[in-house]
Scaffold this active site. Structure first.
Site, PDB file in Angstrom:
ATOM      1  N   GLN A   1     -13.232  14.932 -25.823  1.00  0.00           N
ATOM      2  CA  GLN A   1     -11.849  14.858 -25.288  1.00  0.00           C
ATOM      3  C   GLN A   1     -10.925  14.769 -26.582  1.00  0.00           C
ATOM      4  OE1 GLN A   1     -10.664  11.571 -22.775  1.00  0.00           O
ATOM      5  NE2 GLN A   1      -8.759  12.659 -21.811  1.00  0.00           N
TER       6      GLN A   1
ATOM      7  N   TYR B   1     -45.381 -19.190 -44.681  1.00  0.00           N
ATOM      8  CA  TYR B   1     -44.830 -17.598 -44.366  1.00  0.00           C
ATOM      9  C   TYR B   1     -46.236 -16.661 -44.173  1.00  0.00           C
ATOM     10  CZ  TYR B   1     -43.212 -12.901 -44.994  1.00  0.00           C
ATOM     11  OH  TYR B   1     -42.823 -11.457 -44.791  1.00  0.00           O
TER      12      TYR B   1
ATOM     13  N   ARG C   1      -8.578  -2.674 -29.452  1.00  0.00           N
ATOM     14  CA  ARG C   1      -8.577  -4.100 -29.081  1.00  0.00           C
ATOM     15  C   ARG C   1      -9.907  -4.636 -29.483  1.00  0.00           C
ATOM     16  NH1 ARG C   1      -7.456  -4.904 -23.039  1.00  0.00           N
ATOM     17  NH2 ARG C   1      -7.853  -7.029 -23.596  1.00  0.00           N
TER      18      ARG C   1
ATOM     19  N   GLY D   1      -5.648  11.320 -20.299  1.00  0.00           N
ATOM     20  CA  GLY D   1      -5.843  10.484 -19.153  1.00  0.00           C
ATOM     21  C   GLY D   1      -7.358  10.902 -18.516  1.00  0.00           C
TER      22      GLY D   1
END
Length: 464
Positions: free
Chosen positions: A86, A364, A29, A91
């Site tokens: 994993q 600068y 997502r 799960g």
């Protein structure tokens, strides 16, 4: 000087601690190539927020369970944590099982956290561990929360004394169970001696066909062992981040709290909602911050500083009495000594502005050291880069650099020296010397008038 957080000394824990952080989700997502838990909040990856809180408990071992994008986590964490893989993802219970090898030989408490739940407080983690060592010796301690809308969170069915009767995932819950408003954050504390024995008994007979971590609570309960829940007083603490929208909401909550803290500690924010801090910003007392100021990482601001509107600071140090902006940009390595001033449209990078020195506008200063009391005129630039290497400019105390000057590094300007406006300085200037580097002015009286007359005549002939 105050900081974003002030650690409070705590008594040592009752047993050694290991943390297991679950971060194997694909984060689809987020729509990003960057691993979900490495997306930053307040300039710091969410995983680093979590690990910093856990560090207050001095864990002996840290394990991060990864799947997709684990190479990014290995690079980000280095040797600070063990990466357990994993693959496939079956799960949360299966995820924790992958940490068994990394925890081999460890005898102590295990705290299970989530990489996309970054703002769990160290005090909350400590409370979970302390509850694990309470007289009733629960097998598992769960962190619960009561959101305004329980949505599809798993439910914790508990007695009034905090003992858990049952835990159930939302998809597997009955309507009666869903009516319970005490939700499961997913965070757990378990003794290492119990954790993997319980996990070995977890099955996947559920609607998702997954091995649920919450089932270790139900298994322990069926075996006659107590399990307990403690409830956070701040549901935002356990808010998970799964999308860009949720990331923005978490950033907003973090910033709102930090602004309140800054004002409580003695800073004035003219328009608080427009000021954005970094996770490590340090702000002194009697600091005034005008609207639309952004702090990147690594900024320290002493007392009695004024930061005018639309300024951006990163990796900068401002000593007492400094004023910057509006529209100033301070990049990493910028140091402003006491009483110095940087004005509008001035940029500093890896440069030191001495005590009382001024660069009021359109300048600068890169790879430069400016002495105390020096004045840098408008339009001045230090030409520090030759295309391959950076070079230093050193400007002495009380030197005066005229407007629109270019100081071509490496170069030194002496104390009390003057560089005339419009000069391009390529060689060192001695103390007290005037350096004037300009082409000779050529004057041709009447030339412009003759030019205009000729051009107007030519234009008229073309139009005819």
């Amino acid at each position: 000087m105050t900081s974003a957080s002030t650690p409070v000394a705590q008594a040592p824990l009752a047993a050694p601690l290991a943390i297991v952080v679950l971060a194997a989700g694909k984060g689809t997502r987020m729509k990003s190539e960057l691993h979900k838990v490495l997306h930053p909040i307040a300039g710091r990856p969410m995983l680093e927020h979590l690990l910093a809180s856990a560090q207050d408990l001095a864990p002996e071992r840290q394990v991060v369970v990864a799947g997709h994008g684990r190479e990014q986590l290995e690079k980000a964490l280095g040797m600070r944590a063990t990466i357990a893989v994993q693959e496939p993802q079956l799960g949360t219970g299966h995820a924790v099982q992958q940490a068994e090898t990394a925890l081999a030989g460890f005898d102590g408490d295990v705290l299970i956290l989530y990489g996309d739940v970054p703002f769990v407080r160290a005090d909350t983690m400590r409370a979970m561990i302390e509850r694990l060592h309470a007289p009733d010796a629960p097998a598992v301690v769960v962190l619960g929360f009561q959101p305004s809308d329980p949505l599809q969170y798993g439910r914790v069915l508990a007695h009034d004394d905090g003992r858990i009767a049952m835990m159930v995932e939302y998809k597997d819950a009955t309507d009666e169970q869903r009516a319970c408003r005490l939700c499961n954050s997913g965070l757990m504390a378990v003794k290492s001696a119990d954790l993997f024995d319980l996990l070995a008994k977890v099955g996947n007979e559920n609607s998702q066909g997954e091995y649920y971590l919450v089932d270790i609570v139900n298994i322990a309960t069926l075996e006659g062992r107590a399990c307990a829940v403690i409830v956070t007083d701040d549901p935002d603490e356990v808010g998970g981040i799964n999308s860009r929208g949720e990331l923005a909401e978490a950033e907003g909550r973090w910033q709102a709290k930090r602004r309140i803290q800054a004002m409580a500690q003695g800073a004035t924010l003219i328009a608080p909602e427009t000021v954005f801090f970094s996770w490590d910003t340090r702000i002194g007392r009697d600091v005034t911050i005008e609207p639309n100021v952004v702090f990147g990482p690594g900024v320290t601001v002493a007392d009695n500083v004024v930061i005018h509107a639309f300024s951006h600071l990163e990796g900068a140090t401002l000593e007492s009495g400094v004023a910057i902006g509006p529209y100033a940009r301070l990049r990493p390595g910028a140091v402003l000594r006491a009483g110095s001033k940087v004005g509008n449209f001035v940029e500093m990078k890896n440069a030191v502005l001495g005590e009382g020195a001024k660069a009021n506008h359109l300048t600068y200063l890169g790879d430069a050291t400016v002495g105390a009391g020096a004045n840098i005129g408008a339009g001045t630039i230090t030409c520090n880069y030759d295309g391959y290497f950076k070079h230093q400019t050193v400007i002495g105390e009380r030197a005066f650099i005229g407007s629109n000057s270019a100081l071509v590094a490496p170069v030194k300007i002496g104390a009390d020296a003057i560089v005339a406006a419009g000069s391009a300085v390529t060689r060192d200037v001695a103390d007290g010397e005037l350096r004037l580097v300009r082409g000779e002015q050529l004057v041709k009286p009447g030339w412009a008038d003759r030019f205009h007359d000729a051009m107007k005549k030519k234009k008229a002939e073309k139009e005819d």
